[in-house]
Design an enzyme around this catalytic site. Structure first.
Site, short mmCIF file in Angstrom:
data_model
loop_
_atom_site.label_atom_id
_atom_site.label_comp_id
_atom_site.label_asym_id
_atom_site.label_seq_id
_atom_site.Cartn_x
_atom_site.Cartn_y
_atom_site.Cartn_z
CE LYS A 149 -3.31 2.21 3.15
NZ LYS A 149 -4.13 2.00 4.34
CB SER A 177 -1.51 2.48 -16.53
OG SER A 177 -0.74 3.52 -17.12
CE1 TYR A 230 -0.67 -0.61 -17.72
CE2 TYR A 230 -3.05 -0.80 -17.94
CZ TYR A 230 -1.83 -0.42 -18.45
OH TYR A 230 -1.75 0.17 -19.68
#
Length: 131
Positions: free
Chosen positions: A9, A25, A58
């Protein structure tokens, strides 16, 4: 049965750019990705702290040390430059792996420089001395 667990994270990174015309992305400073254990092209969930939007995309590795957080393509519509975002990556684990697992949590400052890295995620309120 496997569990889906938080793997890494990046907490409260500041969006520096949003590029609607890019293919897609999120571009992230490579140092941040490495510190959080997130790979280039790995799927991440993103939460915008200011507006509550939650979406997936992503990663693309950005210049190391640049502090870059840039939402690309359609994801650029979900945030505003200056917003704080939380990037989360998950992994599938067996029950045995899950019991021993501790995620990598990267806290950043307002320039998206690493302020602190921990291996736990606990309930609590953020304070200046915590970051």
């Amino acid at each position: 049965m496997n569990y889906t667990m938080l793997k890494g994270k990046i907490h409260r990174a500041v969006v520096k750019q949003a590029d609607l015309n890019y293919v897609g992305s999120i571009t992230v400073d490579t140092k941040l990705l490495e510190a959080a254990g997130i790979l280039e092209y790995e799927m991440v969930q993103i939460v915008d702290v200011e507006n509550g939007n939650r979406f997936e995309t992503y990663t693309i590795a950005g210049e190391p040390g640049s502090g870059m957080i840039c939402l690309n393509g359609a994801a650029a519509r979900q945030v505003a430059v200056g917003d704080h975002v939380i990037l989360m990556c998950y992994a599938q684990m067996t029950p045995e792996e899950a019991k021993e697992h501790h995620p990598k949590v990267v806290f950043v400052d307002d320039e998206n420089k690493i302020a602190r890295v921990t291996n736990y995620e606990k309930h609590g309120k953020l304070t200046e001395d915590f970051i």
